[in-house]
Design a protein around this motif. Structure first.
Motif, PDB file in Angstrom:
ATOM      1  N   ASP A  32       0.837  -1.201   0.000  1.00  0.00           N
ATOM      2  CA  ASP A  32       0.000   0.000   0.000  1.00  0.00           C
ATOM      3  C   ASP A  32       0.872   1.251   0.000  1.00  0.00           C
ATOM      4  OD1 ASP A  32      -1.697   2.225   0.985  1.00  0.00           O
ATOM      5  OD2 ASP A  32      -3.204   0.643   1.141  1.00  0.00           O
ATOM      6  N   GLU A  33       0.706   2.080  -0.998  1.00  0.00           N
ATOM      7  CA  GLU A  33       1.550   3.266  -1.154  1.00  0.00           C
ATOM      8  C   GLU A  33       1.428   4.214   0.030  1.00  0.00           C
ATOM      9  OE1 GLU A  33       2.469   6.720  -4.516  1.00  0.00           O
ATOM     10  OE2 GLU A  33       0.656   5.495  -4.654  1.00  0.00           O
ATOM     11  N   GLN A  34       0.231   4.321   0.599  1.00  0.00           N
ATOM     12  CA  GLN A  34       0.035   5.225   1.735  1.00  0.00           C
ATOM     13  C   GLN A  34       0.925   4.829   2.907  1.00  0.00           C
ATOM     14  OE1 GLN A  34      -3.965   5.276   3.281  1.00  0.00           O
ATOM     15  NE2 GLN A  34      -3.478   6.727   4.912  1.00  0.00           N
ATOM     16  N   TRP A  35       0.991   3.527   3.197  1.00  0.00           N
ATOM     17  CA  TRP A  35       1.781   3.079   4.347  1.00  0.00           C
ATOM     18  C   TRP A  35       3.274   3.091   4.034  1.00  0.00           C
ATOM     19  CZ3 TRP A  35      -1.869   4.467   6.829  1.00  0.00           C
ATOM     20  CH2 TRP A  35      -3.156   3.958   6.754  1.00  0.00           C
ATOM     21  N   VAL A  36       3.625   2.908   2.771  1.00  0.00           N
ATOM     22  CA  VAL A  36       5.034   3.033   2.388  1.00  0.00           C
ATOM     23  C   VAL A  36       5.519   4.455   2.660  1.00  0.00           C
ATOM     24  CG1 VAL A  36       6.657   3.012   0.450  1.00  0.00           C
ATOM     25  CG2 VAL A  36       4.974   1.173   0.690  1.00  0.00           C
TER      26      VAL A  36
END
Length: 467
Positions: free
Chosen positions: A356-360
């Motif tokens: 997930d890009e948000q958590w990255v």
């Protein structure tokens, strides 16, 4: 936007390479990591609860994921995986079927759970208003307040004994002394003294009892337990137990007897020591207590774990310092709590995997804003590095895919060299496959000071090698 495309993977590194995050699907990233590179694994996987309707929580990690984690870990490496009371039994089966040996299950007791329950009486009242049936079912629900989480502890099968595996592979046990609880003091009995020896060197077992038993002093706190508390749970436990006091200190002189000697001779003190912890408090002092969650800030991850707890767990499976980096792999790394905890505990290099890009992005921000102490092995500059560069000859390959392929293959080669091994042909082929690089594409690899065995290996690849 979620990165669910198995062929689209990006990696972000710390400037000093102490941490890296692979932005991609766990099932796609793990196959490109080298064999036996990691000394342990710590992570919080999906629980298959469909939490908040999220797609990432539909299923548990399959057995194949744990087989890949097993492959990239060294013999004797430990795995710690959070679970949920409803589904951790299935998670444990997947871990065990992959080849891991279950060593224990830790229980994390916390007071921050929120009950999720359907009110049956109210539901009946909607169809049968003010009915006797609705009144009879008033106060009935469908769930309890969650107050504990299991943490599965497993180990990759060892090569021989614990001692032999530790010497050969650099990992084997748990850091008991580094995770002792609370106060100092106390004593522990040692093993019985060996049997007397006969003139020919063999043991004299003519007497059933042995002499020379001894008591050794310890000053390191209590042995860590498989029960972990947060501050809320600890406070609740202390209210129930009240204040108690451990036995009073007793000074024992060197050579003095301990016990009455009626069973197998008395124990003797090796040194003068003070017996007993001589402390007081609630029952929580016998267990590890994690700090309350105060570090969330603008971290919107729905299942973030306390940094203090993650650091303690990472410390538990951390091998001793050595001249080569101690590496931890963190699949399903989320917003980075396990990675931050591991680096704070002293791990030299930590690799996260998150789709997930948000958590990255959240992980990157948190990692960059945290200062970690550099281990002695990294300070001394004993980590062997070999210069490796890769460039494309045929520019028809997509630049984005090729750039990542070049970066990832470079890391594989460097990691394998540091670990004293070599990558398999399958790993390089997986890079071609995942990043859509045709094996007909020519690459030029410049390798400095490569061992002859590695040079022979690369000659078998669809690459143009320049020594």
């Amino acid at each position: 936007m979620n990165n669910n495309n198995r062929n689209c993977i990006h990696t972000y590194h710390a400037p000093d390479r102490r941490w890296s995050i692979h932005h991609g699907n766990v099932e796609a990233v793990l196959p490109i990591l080298g064999n036996s590179l990691y000394d342990g694994s710590l992570f919080d996987p999906p629980y298959a609860l469909k939490f908040m309707g999220k797609g990432w929580d539909k299923v548990l990690p399959p057995t194949e994921v744990f087989k890949q984690i097993l492959r990239v870990c060294k013999p004797g490496a430990h795995l710690l995986a959070f679970g949920h009371p409803k589904t951790f039994h299935r998670l444990m089966v997947n871990i065990e079927e992959a080849g891991w040996k279950i060593r224990d299950t830790l229980s994390w007791i916390h007071g921050e759970g929120f009950p999720k329950s359907h009110n049956i009486g109210k539901a009946i009242n909607k169809t049968l208003p003010s009915s006797k049936q609705a009144a009879d079912w008033a106060g009935y629900g469908t769930g309890l307040k969650p107050a504990w989480e299991p943490i599965i502890l497993a180990q990759k099968p060892r090569k021989g004994t614990f001692a032999k595996n530790a010497l050969q592979h650099g990992c084997a046990g748990l850091d008991i002394d580094g995770c002792r609880i609370g106060t100092t003091g106390g004593t522990t009995r040692s093993h019985q003294a060996p049997y007397p020896r006969l003139p020919d060197g063999t043991e004299d077992r003519s007497q059933w009892g042995r002499s020379g038993h001894s008591v050794q002093a310890i000053d390191k706190g209590r042995w860590p337990a498989n029960l972990l508390l947060d501050e809320v749970a600890a406070e609740t436990l202390d209210r129930q137990s009240g204040i108690t006091r451990s036995r009073k200190r007793l000074r024992r002189q060197t050579g003095s007897n301990v016990g009455n000697g009626r069973t197998m001779n008395p124990f003797k003190n090796r040194i003068e020591c003070i017996d007993g912890y001589d402390d007081e408090g609630g029952a929580s002092r016998f267990f590890y207590v994690s700090k309350a969650k105060k570090e969330r800030g603008d971290n919107k991850h729905p299942t973030v774990k306390p940094l203090d707890l993650c650091e303690y767990l990472a410390q538990l499976i951390l091998p001793p310092e050595r001249s080569t980096p101690r590496r931890l792999v963190v699949p399903y790394s989320g917003s980075g709590s396990e990675m931050i905890g591991a680096l704070s505990a002293g791990w030299d290099q930590v690799t996260g995997i998150e789709m997930d890009e948000q958590w990255v992005k959240t992980s990157q921000r948190r990692l960059k804003s945290t200062t970690f102490q550099v281990s002695k092995s990294l300070e001394s500059g004993n980590v062997p590095r070999k210069s490796i560069s890769i460039k494309a000859i045929n520019e028809e390959t997509e630049v984005r895919d090729f750039d990542y392929f070049r970066q990832e293959l470079t890391m594989i080669l460097e990691d394998c060299l540091e670990a004293g091994g070599q990558p398999s042909k399958q790993h390089v082929q997986e890079c071609f496959k995942i990043f859509q690089c045709s094996q007909a594409v020519d690459f030029e690899i410049t390798l400095a000071s490569m061992p002859p065995k590695l040079l022979e290996f690369y000659e078998s690849l669809p690459l143009t090698l320049a020594a």
